[in-house]
Design an enzyme around this catalytic site. Structure first.
Site: not given
Length: 332
Positions: A125, A151, A155
């Site tokens: 992302s 989050y 990643k």
């Protein structure tokens, strides 16, 4: 023909990618725990492609079940989409995200190593770039600084793990694909974004407002230094995004390759609303509220590297995404 294991294959991006993989003749198995997706997606894939992937309801945190799957089937490549992705929830429940996203990926990489699978394409992302004083993001920018939620941290950690594994194993091949903002649905109207959880990103919320499930859309700030005051992001049609994964397979080599997948153009929130209203021929109720902490005024990809090295670039527009979204909504 190569056999690919797609983790999170019943999810939004995974399912659209399977369609593009079938077009190229790959064999597909799906591993998914169905936490945030529906098993009926596999029937939609069959309706579109005439083929249905093998399916295994397994959680990435269940190492033994996953290892049994790898021992039973010979895979040439793993496409890794599975993971929790609600930004707000990650702030409230960080350990859940680290355990699932990072711990699950460790299990996956261990299974790959134990069973001689050396190739992985990872769904990353643009959040790994963090808060930087630029609008246009390319792959040379430093990552991991100023990431505003767990989050995004998961990643980044997984990206670093892949680099470390590649350093330790000269046969290991990884491609990291950094997504910007996927939107749209399959043009058949059969397959689309339909999360089980409360959506965090713009398009699923627009869809729920359109269906009357949410009263109105909240626009977080109209006083940014942008043309219309709303935030600007790079919205990429999910079919273009899926094709980027197929292009990546064909250019894999030992080590780690990293690519942005985006359009290279920014679209504001107000422009997105207008495009949806034009496609759907009806007004979308919204209200302007305060800015969210950590939101940038503008953020869009520099996709030059993917074009030059993968021969990939986007072909579809925001207007196409809205048309396909309306088609999908009308099918529900």
């Amino acid at each position: 023909m190569e056999r690919i294991l797609v983790t999170g294959g019943t999810g939004y991006i995974g399912s659209h990618t399977i369609i593009e993989l079938y077009k190229k003749g790959y064999e597909i198995d799906v591993l998914d725990n169905l936490f945030n997706s529906k098993i009926t997606v596999l029937d939609k894939i069959k309706e579109i492609c005439g083929k249905k992937p093998g399916f295994y309801k397994i959680d990435l945190c269940d190492f033994d079940a996953m290892n049994d799957l790898f021992k039973k089937n010979k895979y040439d490549l793993v496409m890794h989409f599975a993971g929790l992705k609600a930004v707000g929830e990650s702030v409230e429940k960080p350990l859940k995200y680290y355990e699932n996203n990072v711990g699950g990926t460790i299990n996956l990489l261990k299974c790959m190593q134990e069973n001689g699978v050396n190739k992985i394409i990872f769904s990353s992302s643009a959040t790994v770039y963090g808060d930087q004083s630029v609008s246009k993001f390319d792959e040379t920018l430093q990552t991991g600084v100023g990431i505003t939620n767990p989050y995004g941290e998961t990643k980044h950690i997984i990206e670093e793990m892949l680099k470390d594994v590649a350093e330790s194993d000269p046969k290991f091949e990884a491609v990291i694909l950094r997504y910007f903002n996927p939107v749209g649905n399959h043009p058949s109207g059969l397959l689309g974004e339909d999360p089980n959880d409360i959506p965090n990103n713009l398009m699923p919320i627009i869809m729920k407002v359109s269906r009357g499930e949410i009263a109105e859309l909240s626009v977080y700030g109209d006083d940014y230094p942008t043309e219309d005051g709303s935030g600007v992001r790079d919205y990429i049609h999910v079919v273009d995004l899926a094709k980027g994964h197929v292009a990546a397979i064909e250019h894999m080599k030992p080590g780690v390759l990293i690519y942005n997948l985006g359009t290279g153009k920014g679209t504001s929130v107000f422009e997105m609303i207008a495009a949806f209203e034009e496609a759907g021929k009806k007004k979308l109720p919204y209200k302007v509220v305060g800015r969210r902490a950590g939101d940038l005024a503008e953020m869009y990809a520099d996709p030059t590297k993917a074009k030059e090295e993968l021969g990939w670039e986007t072909e579809l527009t925001v207007g196409d995404a809205m048309r396909d979204t309306i088609r999908y909504l009308n099918s529900l």
